[in-house]
Write an enzyme that holds these catalytic residues in place. Structure first.
Site, PDB file in Angstrom:
ATOM      1  N   LEU A 119       0.829  -1.211   0.000  1.00  0.00           N
ATOM      2  CA  LEU A 119       0.000   0.000   0.000  1.00  0.00           C
ATOM      3  C   LEU A 119       0.860   1.256   0.000  1.00  0.00           C
ATOM      4  CD1 LEU A 119      -2.865  -0.902   2.502  1.00  0.00           C
ATOM      5  CD2 LEU A 119      -2.928  -0.887   0.005  1.00  0.00           C
ATOM      6  N   ILE A 172       6.525   4.836   1.366  1.00  0.00           N
ATOM      7  CA  ILE A 172       6.398   6.170   0.771  1.00  0.00           C
ATOM      8  C   ILE A 172       5.684   7.120   1.743  1.00  0.00           C
ATOM      9  CG2 ILE A 172       5.440   7.471  -1.202  1.00  0.00           C
ATOM     10  CD1 ILE A 172       7.751   5.546  -1.899  1.00  0.00           C
ATOM     11  N   GLU A 214       8.707   2.114  10.661  1.00  0.00           N
ATOM     12  CA  GLU A 214       7.736   1.388   9.834  1.00  0.00           C
ATOM     13  C   GLU A 214       7.815  -0.097  10.169  1.00  0.00           C
ATOM     14  OE1 GLU A 214       8.647   1.883   5.655  1.00  0.00           O
ATOM     15  OE2 GLU A 214       7.352   0.208   5.103  1.00  0.00           O
ATOM     16  N   THR A 249     -15.529   0.593   3.419  1.00  0.00           N
ATOM     17  CA  THR A 249     -14.702   0.825   4.608  1.00  0.00           C
ATOM     18  C   THR A 249     -14.513  -0.427   5.466  1.00  0.00           C
ATOM     19  OG1 THR A 249     -16.578   1.443   5.984  1.00  0.00           O
ATOM     20  CG2 THR A 249     -15.509   3.222   4.765  1.00  0.00           C
ATOM     21  N   PRO A 272     -12.937  -3.363   5.110  1.00  0.00           N
ATOM     22  CA  PRO A 272     -11.583  -3.879   5.353  1.00  0.00           C
ATOM     23  C   PRO A 272     -10.809  -3.002   6.348  1.00  0.00           C
ATOM     24  CG  PRO A 272     -12.078  -3.868   2.994  1.00  0.00           C
ATOM     25  CD  PRO A 272     -13.200  -3.147   3.670  1.00  0.00           C
ATOM     26  N   LYS A 301     -17.512   7.809   8.584  1.00  0.00           N
ATOM     27  CA  LYS A 301     -17.708   6.419   8.983  1.00  0.00           C
ATOM     28  C   LYS A 301     -16.417   5.832   9.567  1.00  0.00           C
ATOM     29  CE  LYS A 301     -20.063   2.673   6.590  1.00  0.00           C
ATOM     30  NZ  LYS A 301     -20.487   2.271   5.258  1.00  0.00           N
ATOM     31  N   CYS A 304      29.407  -1.746 -11.149  1.00  0.00           N
ATOM     32  CA  CYS A 304      29.865  -2.932 -10.420  1.00  0.00           C
ATOM     33  C   CYS A 304      30.092  -4.096 -11.392  1.00  0.00           C
ATOM     34  CB  CYS A 304      28.898  -3.256  -9.293  1.00  0.00           C
ATOM     35  SG  CYS A 304      29.703  -4.162  -7.975  1.00  0.00           S
ATOM     36  N   HIS A 329      28.677   1.615  -6.343  1.00  0.00           N
ATOM     37  CA  HIS A 329      27.261   1.762  -6.689  1.00  0.00           C
ATOM     38  C   HIS A 329      26.817   3.207  -6.444  1.00  0.00           C
ATOM     39  CE1 HIS A 329      25.970  -2.538  -6.972  1.00  0.00           C
ATOM     40  NE2 HIS A 329      27.066  -2.714  -6.270  1.00  0.00           N
ATOM     41  N   GLU A 332      24.267   4.650  -7.406  1.00  0.00           N
ATOM     42  CA  GLU A 332      22.814   4.763  -7.300  1.00  0.00           C
ATOM     43  C   GLU A 332      22.322   4.818  -5.856  1.00  0.00           C
ATOM     44  OE1 GLU A 332      24.478   2.094  -8.202  1.00  0.00           O
ATOM     45  OE2 GLU A 332      23.486   0.215  -7.696  1.00  0.00           O
TER      46      GLU A 332
END
Ligand code: GLN
Length: 535
Positions: free
Chosen positions: A17, A21, A143, A190, A192, A225, A385, A511, A513
């Protein structure tokens, strides 16, 4: 603020989900108000770290500056906030259990029966508090991986329950759920969400904020709700609607008042307004490109784009920095092995070719073909790499005429005696690891593309590899047109190679990135995109 405040992000209904983020977006919003923030991820799997996980199953393994092999969500955290993470920011069930068992063997529990509660939960709580106790952060956003209700995540949620009791208003829980739209009924549902909040409450945790992932806007009655049934304020019901890019999510969360509600619930008054001007500028440049390029990303896990998450995100950052729309053509390296015509068809028309990192021998031949194609056709090339190692081997075979040029790892069969271009790392740590992991310094030669990209001679980048350019052959390469332009000043290992006569042919052993963020796009990606776009 003296004590760190703890924000827990849990998920319900289904995975994917976007907890990572949402956590990153909240961190960015708080940071842009001047707070010091860090993100942490707790993973319920039993692997001690994700280093051994198959990228097909779990996506990329993200490497931190201190050399921890971590969950790819840490990449999101860094890319959004520009706050660097470390081993302490990612904890798995495996790590928790292994340290509890180690303590038990040392007799540290003094004869008591070691149990999930309190021993495992205490270890989890300690790992959460470690970041807060550094004094470096006003907020620690933790998280919890997986979905509430999974057996594996129970000890983590129990630890959250205990911490909520201990910290009072200094700990809140944000629960991310899914509000599906049933087209046949023409309604958002709603139930779930209600059920997953019920699951949370059955283990003693009342969420403080509910973030609802949805494909259609929540109506007021749906919000009411959820507020009523889930026992939260109306202002605690936050809509998270699908966004065209993940980088829009912080703005959406700000519009929905996620950060304001967090501050209100945690009694933080007089917080400055968020300053997102830099972020908005980045979005503007991302959404209004004036150039366009197509880069071929040659790898062996291309079916799962998450396996190359940091690379594709680095192109987004570099694209925004240069106002260039970067399209990625995903090329499975093995398909290039199907004959010259197929290879040509796959590689033709590309503005740039990136040969990706990887492990093992599968698909190597295709990577060598991509290196050769880029080299011979003057197409801007970046080898990362394993991609750099392939560039070296291809050059040795086809330019130096070392037909047997190879690496122990790759072993693509050649009818020639093996000339080993790569040396295996000697034991480099006390734990017997033979991988170079995390940041290492690199000194760049001034007359090089890599120096032009970074604008400085001394850089540090992250590593994750076992093999190294065999420097015995350095002069053979240099006299024939491939030069070492980046050297580790401590060990003299070769970290960067280039072909100066080519418009842009750069191989990096590190690396780049992993370090690329919205605020600090990777310099070598920026240079590569510029070369591809001829700007
Ligand atoms: N497998 C290669 C090595 O160990 C490259 C690893 C990588 O690309 N991350 O050196």
């Amino acid at each position: 603020m003296i004590n760190a405040k703890y924000i827990f992000v849990t998920g319900g209904v289904t995975s994917s989900l976007g907890k990572g983020i949402i956590s990153s977006s909240l961190a960015l919003l708080l940071k842009s108000r001047g707070f010091r923030v860090t993100n942490q991820k707790l993973d319920p799997y039993i692997n001690v770290d994700p280093g051994t996980l198959n990228p097909y199953e779990h996506g990329e393994c993200f490497v931190t500056q201190d050399g921890a092999e971590t969950d790819l969500d840490l990449g999101h955290y860094e890319r959004f906030t520009n706050v660097r993470t470390s081993q302490a920011n990612n904890v798995t069930t495996g790590r928790i259990y292994s340290s509890v068992i180690e303590k038990e063997r040392k007799g540290e529990y003094l004869g008591s029966t070691v149990q999930v509660i309190p021993h495992i939960t205490d270890e989890i709580k300690n790992r959460i508090k470690i970041l807060g106790n550094t004094g470096n952060y006003d907020f620690v956003i933790t998280e919890i991986g997986g979905v509430v209700g999974d057996i594996e995540s129970l000890p983590f949620v129990e630890a959250v329950r205990q911490l909520k009791r201990e910290f009072g208003k200094n700990a809140i829980v944000i629960h991310l759920t899914f509000v599906p739209y049933l087209a046949a009924a023409g309604e958002l549902k709603t139930k779930p969400t209600q059920n997953s909040v019920k699951d949370m409450m059955s283990i003693g945790v009342q969420p403080d904020i509910i973030v609802c992932r949805c494909e259609k806007h929540l109506t007021q009655s749906v919000r009411d709700k959820i507020s009523l049934f889930c026992n939260v304020d109306k202002s605690s019901v936050i809509e998270s609607i699908d966004a065209p890019t993940i980088y829009e999510v912080p703005l959406k969360m700000m519009e929905e008042g996620l950060d304001t509600q967090v501050l209100k619930l945690m009694d933080v008054t007089n917080a400055p307004e968020p300053d997102l001007s830099k972020w908005k500028k980045f979005l503007y440049r991302l959404n209004n490109p004036i150039n366009e390029v197509t880069i071929g990303l040659v790898g062996k896990y291309v079916e799962l784009h998450d396996a190359y998450k940091s690379i594709s995100e680095s192109f987004i950052h570099a694209g925004a920095a240069t106002q260039t729309k970067v399209n990625i053509r995903w090329i499975h390296s093995e398909t290039l092995e199907g004959g010259e015509d197929i290879a040509k068809e796959k590689l033709e028309g590309l503005d740039g070719i990136l040969v990706a990192p990887g492990f093992g021998s599968r698909g190597i031949q295709g990577k060598l073909i991509a290196c050769k194609y880029a080299r011979e056709n003057n197409i801007p090339f970046l080898g990362i790499c394993l991609g750099m190692q392939c560039a070296v081997i291809e050059f040795a075979r086809n330019v130096l005429n070392f037909k047997g040029a190879n690496s122990v790892e790759m072993q693509p069969a050649t009818p020639y005696p093996v000339i080993d271009m790569m040396e295996e790392q000697k034991k480099i740590s006390n734990f017997g690891h033979t991988m170079r992991l995390g940041n290492y310094p690199c000194r760049l030669s001034e007359n090089s593309k890599i120096f032009a990209a970074y604008g400085t001679t001394d850089i540090e980048e992250r590593h994750r590899h076992r093999y190294e350019f065999n420097s015995k052959y350095k002069s053979d390469f240099e006299t024939n047109g491939m030069v070492a332009t980046g050297i580790n000043p401590d060990s003299s290992l070769i970290e960067v190679v280039e072909i100066p006569s080519h418009p842009f042919y750069v191989g990096v052993q590190f690396h780049p990135e992993y370090a690329s963020t919205v605020e600090q796009p990777s310099p070598i990606f920026v240079a590569f995109v510029k070369a591809a776009a001829h700007i």
